[in-house]
Motif scaffolding. Structure first.
Motif, short mmCIF file in Angstrom:
data_model
loop_
_atom_site.label_atom_id
_atom_site.label_comp_id
_atom_site.label_asym_id
_atom_site.label_seq_id
_atom_site.Cartn_x
_atom_site.Cartn_y
_atom_site.Cartn_z
N THR A 10 21.92 -16.49 24.46
CA THR A 10 20.55 -16.93 24.74
C THR A 10 19.79 -16.00 25.69
O THR A 10 18.61 -16.24 25.94
CB THR A 10 20.56 -18.35 25.34
OG1 THR A 10 21.25 -18.35 26.60
CG2 THR A 10 21.22 -19.33 24.38
N CYS A 36 13.69 -28.00 11.36
CA CYS A 36 14.39 -26.89 12.00
C CYS A 36 15.15 -26.11 10.93
O CYS A 36 15.28 -26.55 9.79
CB CYS A 36 15.37 -27.40 13.08
SG CYS A 36 16.73 -28.40 12.42
N GLN A 48 21.43 -20.46 5.72
CA GLN A 48 20.41 -21.04 6.60
C GLN A 48 19.61 -22.05 5.79
O GLN A 48 19.04 -21.69 4.77
CB GLN A 48 19.50 -19.97 7.18
CG GLN A 48 18.41 -20.55 8.09
CD GLN A 48 17.60 -19.48 8.74
OE1 GLN A 48 18.02 -18.87 9.71
NE2 GLN A 48 16.41 -19.22 8.20
N CYS A 81 23.66 -22.00 14.66
CA CYS A 81 22.46 -21.70 15.44
C CYS A 81 21.30 -22.44 14.80
O CYS A 81 21.08 -22.34 13.59
CB CYS A 81 22.19 -20.20 15.45
SG CYS A 81 20.68 -19.75 16.35
N GLY A 83 17.21 -23.03 14.76
CA GLY A 83 15.96 -22.38 15.15
C GLY A 83 14.75 -23.23 14.85
O GLY A 83 14.70 -23.93 13.83
N THR A 85 10.35 -22.74 15.18
CA THR A 85 9.24 -21.84 15.52
C THR A 85 7.91 -22.47 15.16
O THR A 85 7.77 -23.05 14.08
CB THR A 85 9.36 -20.50 14.79
OG1 THR A 85 10.61 -19.87 15.13
CG2 THR A 85 8.22 -19.56 15.17
N SER A 105 9.01 -20.84 20.33
CA SER A 105 10.25 -20.93 19.57
C SER A 105 11.40 -21.39 20.46
O SER A 105 11.37 -21.24 21.68
CB SER A 105 10.60 -19.58 18.94
OG SER A 105 10.87 -18.62 19.95
N LEU A 107 15.89 -21.58 20.24
CA LEU A 107 17.18 -21.39 19.58
C LEU A 107 18.22 -22.22 20.32
O LEU A 107 18.29 -22.19 21.56
CB LEU A 107 17.61 -19.92 19.59
CG LEU A 107 16.86 -18.95 18.66
CD1 LEU A 107 17.42 -17.54 18.84
CD2 LEU A 107 16.97 -19.39 17.21
N TYR A 109 22.41 -23.01 20.27
CA TYR A 109 23.74 -22.65 19.77
C TYR A 109 24.72 -23.76 20.09
O TYR A 109 24.59 -24.43 21.12
CB TYR A 109 24.23 -21.35 20.43
CG TYR A 109 23.44 -20.13 20.05
CD1 TYR A 109 23.86 -19.29 19.02
CD2 TYR A 109 22.27 -19.79 20.73
CE1 TYR A 109 23.14 -18.15 18.68
CE2 TYR A 109 21.54 -18.66 20.39
CZ TYR A 109 21.99 -17.85 19.37
OH TYR A 109 21.27 -16.74 19.03
#
Length: 219
Positions: A10, A36, A48, A81, A83, A85, A105, A107, A109
């Motif tokens: 990060t 997400c 993803q 992960c 994400g 945005t 944004s 992130l 983990y």
């Protein structure tokens, strides 16, 4: 509230001044998102997948069909992960190279865990519906046992996390500020539009009060 501790994953290396480990900043960005992107390993490849999400406390929740490859992978304890945005504007600089975007944004983990307790699972789905459209849960038909049995609810702790944002006007090279070219920001935003009724909706079913509120916000 204490900030989240940066980790090797990060720590932001490109424009570190845009990074934030402040929980309030992280939570605000998550709470503005309906969707997400979850990146995870499955066998010999990386996937993803976009999915609906919501936050309760320091956890991000998702749900899906028991047969989903994403659900199966995440339920097995695979690290991932997540994400999120939001694009808030197009930053139009005098130089094409210096043009950018304003964005927020996050992130995250970690590892998802299954929400096993039936009461917790049902309440999580209740909170999801309330997040999507406050007031809808009480009006809609409640999930039945078959639907609940076919659905997995998972959550990931919001611990190894970073927010990265950009805001403000363009940043041109000094010599470019004298160019007679318009520069600035074109703001972008998502907002609710007036509801569109199902063609099969009976004519005597009124628009609920909570949707009338959305109509008012849309105008």
């Amino acid at each position: 509230m204490n900030p989240f501790a940066p980790t090797a994953n990060t720590r932001v290396r490109r424009h570190p001044e845009r990074a934030s480990y402040d929980p309030a900043t992280v939570y605000a960005i998550i709470d503005d998102a309906y969707c997400c992107q979850v990146a995870f390993n499955l066998g010999d490849d990386i996937h993803q997948i976009p999915t609906a999400c919501w936050r309760e406390g320091n956890y991000l929740y998702i749900h899906g069909s028991n047969g989903s490859r994403m659900v199966r992978a995440l339920a097995s304890g695979s690290r991932c992960c997540v994400g999120i945005t939001h694009v808030d504007g197009l930053v139009l600089a005098r130089s094409a190279f210096s043009s950018s975007m304003n964005y927020r944004s996050v992130l995250i983990y970690g590892q998802f865990e299954i929400v096993e307790d039936p009461g917790h699972k049902l309440e999580a789905l209740h909170q999801f519906m309330e997040f999507l459209c406050a007031g809808r849960w009480q009006e809609a038909r409640q999930p039945n046992s078959k639907e609940l049995a076919a659905t997995t609810v998972l959550r990931i702790p919001i611990e190894e996390v970073v927010a990265k944002t950009r805001s403000g006007p363009p940043k041109d090279d000094t010599e470019d500020y004298a160019l007679p070219i318009w520069a600035g920001v074109l703001p972008l935003q998502a907002q609710a539009a007036p509801p569109i009724a199902d063609p099969q909706l009976a004519s005597d079913v009124p628009l609920p009060a909570y949707l009338r509120a959305h109509c008012a916000e849309a105008h």
